[in-house]
Design a protein around this motif. Structure first.
Motif, mmCIF file in Angstrom:
data_model
loop_
_atom_site.group_PDB
_atom_site.id
_atom_site.type_symbol
_atom_site.label_atom_id
_atom_site.label_comp_id
_atom_site.label_asym_id
_atom_site.label_seq_id
_atom_site.Cartn_x
_atom_site.Cartn_y
_atom_site.Cartn_z
ATOM 1 N N ASN A 1 0.803 -1.227 0.000
ATOM 2 C CA ASN A 1 0.000 0.000 0.000
ATOM 3 C C ASN A 1 0.837 1.280 0.000
ATOM 4 O O ASN A 1 0.608 2.183 -0.789
ATOM 5 C CB ASN A 1 -0.897 0.059 1.237
ATOM 6 C CG ASN A 1 -1.858 -1.079 1.298
ATOM 7 O OD1 ASN A 1 -1.450 -2.234 1.182
ATOM 8 N ND2 ASN A 1 -3.127 -0.782 1.451
ATOM 9 N N GLU A 2 1.802 1.327 0.936
ATOM 10 C CA GLU A 2 2.557 2.571 1.119
ATOM 11 C C GLU A 2 3.370 2.887 -0.130
ATOM 12 O O GLU A 2 3.368 4.012 -0.618
ATOM 13 C CB GLU A 2 3.505 2.459 2.313
ATOM 14 C CG GLU A 2 2.824 2.182 3.644
ATOM 15 C CD GLU A 2 2.673 0.699 3.909
ATOM 16 O OE1 GLU A 2 2.705 -0.107 2.951
ATOM 17 O OE2 GLU A 2 2.501 0.332 5.080
ATOM 18 N N TYR A 3 4.069 1.875 -0.635
ATOM 19 C CA TYR A 3 4.888 2.093 -1.826
ATOM 20 C C TYR A 3 4.010 2.522 -2.996
ATOM 21 O O TYR A 3 4.382 3.393 -3.778
ATOM 22 C CB TYR A 3 5.665 0.813 -2.172
ATOM 23 C CG TYR A 3 6.568 1.001 -3.367
ATOM 24 C CD1 TYR A 3 7.817 1.602 -3.233
ATOM 25 C CD2 TYR A 3 6.152 0.617 -4.640
ATOM 26 C CE1 TYR A 3 8.631 1.809 -4.337
ATOM 27 C CE2 TYR A 3 6.963 0.820 -5.747
ATOM 28 C CZ TYR A 3 8.205 1.406 -5.590
ATOM 29 O OH TYR A 3 8.994 1.614 -6.682
ATOM 30 N N LEU B 1 1.285 4.192 -2.839
ATOM 31 C CA LEU B 1 0.903 5.606 -2.684
ATOM 32 C C LEU B 1 1.968 6.494 -3.313
ATOM 33 O O LEU B 1 1.671 7.483 -3.982
ATOM 34 C CB LEU B 1 0.732 5.963 -1.202
ATOM 35 C CG LEU B 1 -0.552 5.463 -0.528
ATOM 36 C CD1 LEU B 1 -0.501 5.746 0.961
ATOM 37 C CD2 LEU B 1 -1.774 6.120 -1.151
#
Lengths: 190, 441
Positions: free
Chosen positions: A131-133, A135
């Motif tokens: 998820n973070e990557y 984003l």
């Protein structure tokens, strides 16, 4: 289109003119006994001419309406194309592919023709990766598209990038077909 | 504040006793081999507690408290809980807790024994709990607790903490909580539950996308990303008071990680046009930029001493994990195996980093030494596994997995054994973050 319109208009004006000329000429050679008959004929011809004129005007109006509608439709379809035509990316990449660049050129043209519009560029990713990557990757994708449009002369202040990472897939599937659709840049009008 | 103070006083240890020769205190660490703690599980017997006082309340207490103690000890992964059907002794027939016939327990294979006696009277709970070494025939830990009925869980956990401290030298994770993202309400929101999945509650009500919860090292603050205002901003929220801050710069404001023992955090901001990691105050002001390479840098994680920061960078072409020495500024690459390594989480003991590594489109959880040695894969061929986070004692790792369909929260030992689901709410659950030990809870 316009030429045809002019010809039609000319016909409307000229034909009744001939009608009157003919009837006027007739008047001189006909005797008085036929005066009543003549008057009746004239009235009928006038009514017919009037009817034809009315019909012609209605037809012209319809053509004009259709033309206006077509014009609106083509404006609307350009706008819809701007909104609905996504650009696509390769996995873990924010590089603009040739096809994406071609689409962005069309979008730039539309933005130039619609200078009052400000747009949002959404960067999206497929579900693979974390998820973070994603984003950050979505942020890079939106930024790539924005930079490209700015290079084509669109003011940066008219373009707002936003990353949705993998949070808003268009296709919920778990296969390459779905992933390819989800790795996208999407445009919205503010 | 005052309320919690009084609550803590309400639960008191009214007696603490050990066998003569208290020299054993501190010498208990050989029960669990710290270097291979899960190699062999210690067989432990936990019979239903003795009812000290007649009545249904006491009967229920002795059953629920002894069951909870079993579950809680089993959760640690250190023990094999023996089946009560095999027990030769019924605690209700025992005249005194102090008299133990150890042969009855060694003969069924128990090496440790926990006995308890409880009563409920005037809305007050009293529990006496003892841990024995059945072969050495020794009382290892003994405590007597008194508190309100609703404090049962707290009492049992406190004794579990005593047991683990005696056996390992570490207080364990019994005062910790786990924050996670759940789509239970239809939107992704932050939730918190106790370490064992019990008592979950919704923390945010943003009705938008809310992600990446991160605990401060005092357990009082949560930082997270939310689209509450339409774009990914960073929120810092005090859990008990109405305090907080929002970091809402242009671009993304994501991946918060609090600096241990400081009111500061690292986070990824892209206002410069490129996602970079910055050091921020707890009030949301930029102190300085921590990464300076073109391309994606994100997901900071701190070593306990805050001297090093792990993070993800695409500077070599694929996302890999790097470590930055904060004082010298030197950066070294940690992961070389695989083409997609993200979500680093530094172990509380400081020697390892857990992360998610992708192969064939799916992530698995890996652990690697901070020197780059000792890489091990902890999950195998069971869906997509992401977002590892260490328990505060470093013995367990919480993570998310799609092994049963929708993404859920799972727990395993730091060696990959005993993988089990922590909880299952409606909708998917992702991005767990294990809190530090929370004081006064």
């Amino acid at each position: 289109m316009r030429k045809k319109l002019l010809i039609n208009l000319a016909m409307v004006l000229v034909i009744p003119g001939f009608l009157f000329t003919v009837s006027c000429a007739k008047k001189t050679i006909k005797d008085d006994t036929s005066l009543v008959q003549q008057a009746e004929d004239e009235a009928a011809a006038k009514a017919a001419a009037e009817k034809a004129k009315q019909e012609e005007m209605a037809r012209q109006q319809a053509i004009e309406e259709q033309r206006l509608q077509e014009e609106t439709e083509s404006t609307a379809s350009a706008r819809n194309l701007f909104l609905n035509e996504n650009i696509f990316f390769e996995f873990d990449s924010a590089v603009l592919l040739a096809e994406a660049q071609a689409i962005l050129k069309k979008k730039a043209e539309w933005l130039i023709n619609n200078s009052d519009i400000t747009a949002t560029i959404e960067g999206h990713c497929d579900e693979r990766g974390t998820n973070e990557y994603n984003l950050a990757l979505g942020d890079r994708r939106a930024a790539s598209a924005k930079t490209f449009l700015m290079d084509l002369g669109i003011a940066g202040s008219r373009l707002n990038g936003i990353s949705f990472g993998e949070e808003r897939p268009v296709d919920p599937g778990h296969n390459e077909e779905a992933w390819a659709k989800n790795r996208r840049g999407h445009f919205a009008i503010n | 504040m005052k309320k919690y103070y009084i609550k803590t006083i309400g639960l008191i240890i009214i007696a603490s006793f050990m066998v003569v020769g208290t020299g054993i205190c501190g010498s208990g660490y050989d029960y669990i081999d710290i270097t291979h703690p899960f190699l062999r599980k210690i067989p432990i017997a936990i019979p239903v507690f003795k009812e000290i006082y007649p009545g249904d309340d006491t009967k229920r207490l002795s059953r629920t408290a002894s069951d909870l103690l079993s579950e809680t000890l089993e959760f640690t992964g250190y023990f094999k809980i023996l089946d009560r059907d095999a027990f030769l002794v019924d605690m209700q027939t025992v005249t005194s807790l102090a008299n133990v016939n150890f042969y009855n327990w060694t003969s069924i294979g128990a090496e440790l024994l926990v006995t308890g006696g409880g009563l409920i009277q005037n809305n007050q709970v009293e529990l006496e709990l003892r841990l024995y070494d059945t072969f050495k025939e020794k009382l290892l830990v003994g405590k007597r607790y008194k508190g309100l009925i609703k404090d049962q869980r707290k009492i049992v956990r406190r004794f579990c903490s005593e047991i683990i401290f005696f056996l390992t030298g570490d207080k364990g994770f019994f005062n910790s909580e786990i924050a996670f993202v759940s789509k239970n309400s239809g939107n992704k929101e932050i939730y918190v539950c106790e370490f064992d999945g019990y008592n979950h509650r919704q923390i945010t009500h943003t009705k938008s996308i809310t992600l990446s919860p991160a605990w401060s090292s005092d357990g009082k603050w949560l930082a997270y990303t939310s689209y509450a205002k339409g774009k990914p901003d960073l929120y810092l929220k005090h859990l008990r008071q109405k305090r907080g801050a929002v970091i809402s710069k242009k671009g993304i404001n994501i991946t918060p990680a609090w600096v241990p023992n400081k009111f500061e955090l690292a986070a990824t901001l892209s206002f410069s046009g490129d996602p970079e990691i910055y050091l921020l105050t707890g009030t949301g002001k930029v102190i300085k930029r921590l990464t300076k390479k073109r391309g994606i840098d994100l997901s900071p994680t701190w070593s306990q001493d805050a001297k090093h920061m792990g993070f993800v960078s695409k500077r070599s072409g694929t996302p890999q994990i790097y470590i930055k020495d904060i004082s010298s500024g030197a950066v070294k690459r940690l992961t070389f195996q695989g083409r997609y390594n993200t979500q680093p989480n530094w172990s509380p003991k400081g020697d390892k980093v857990a992360y998610a590594g992708m192969g064939n489109g799916r992530n698995d959880i890996f652990v690697i030494g901070i020197d780059g040695q000792g890489l091990i894969q902890l999950t195998h061929d069971q869906g997509d596994n992401e977002a590892p986070s260490w328990s505060p004692d470093g013995s367990l790792i919480v993570f998310s997995s799609t092994r049963e369909g929708l993404s859920r929260i799972y727990v395993m030992t730091a060696y990959g054994t005993d993988q089990r689901r922590l909880l299952a709410l409606e909708g998917e659950q992702t991005e767990p973050d294990w809190s530090p030990r929370i004081v006064n809870n």
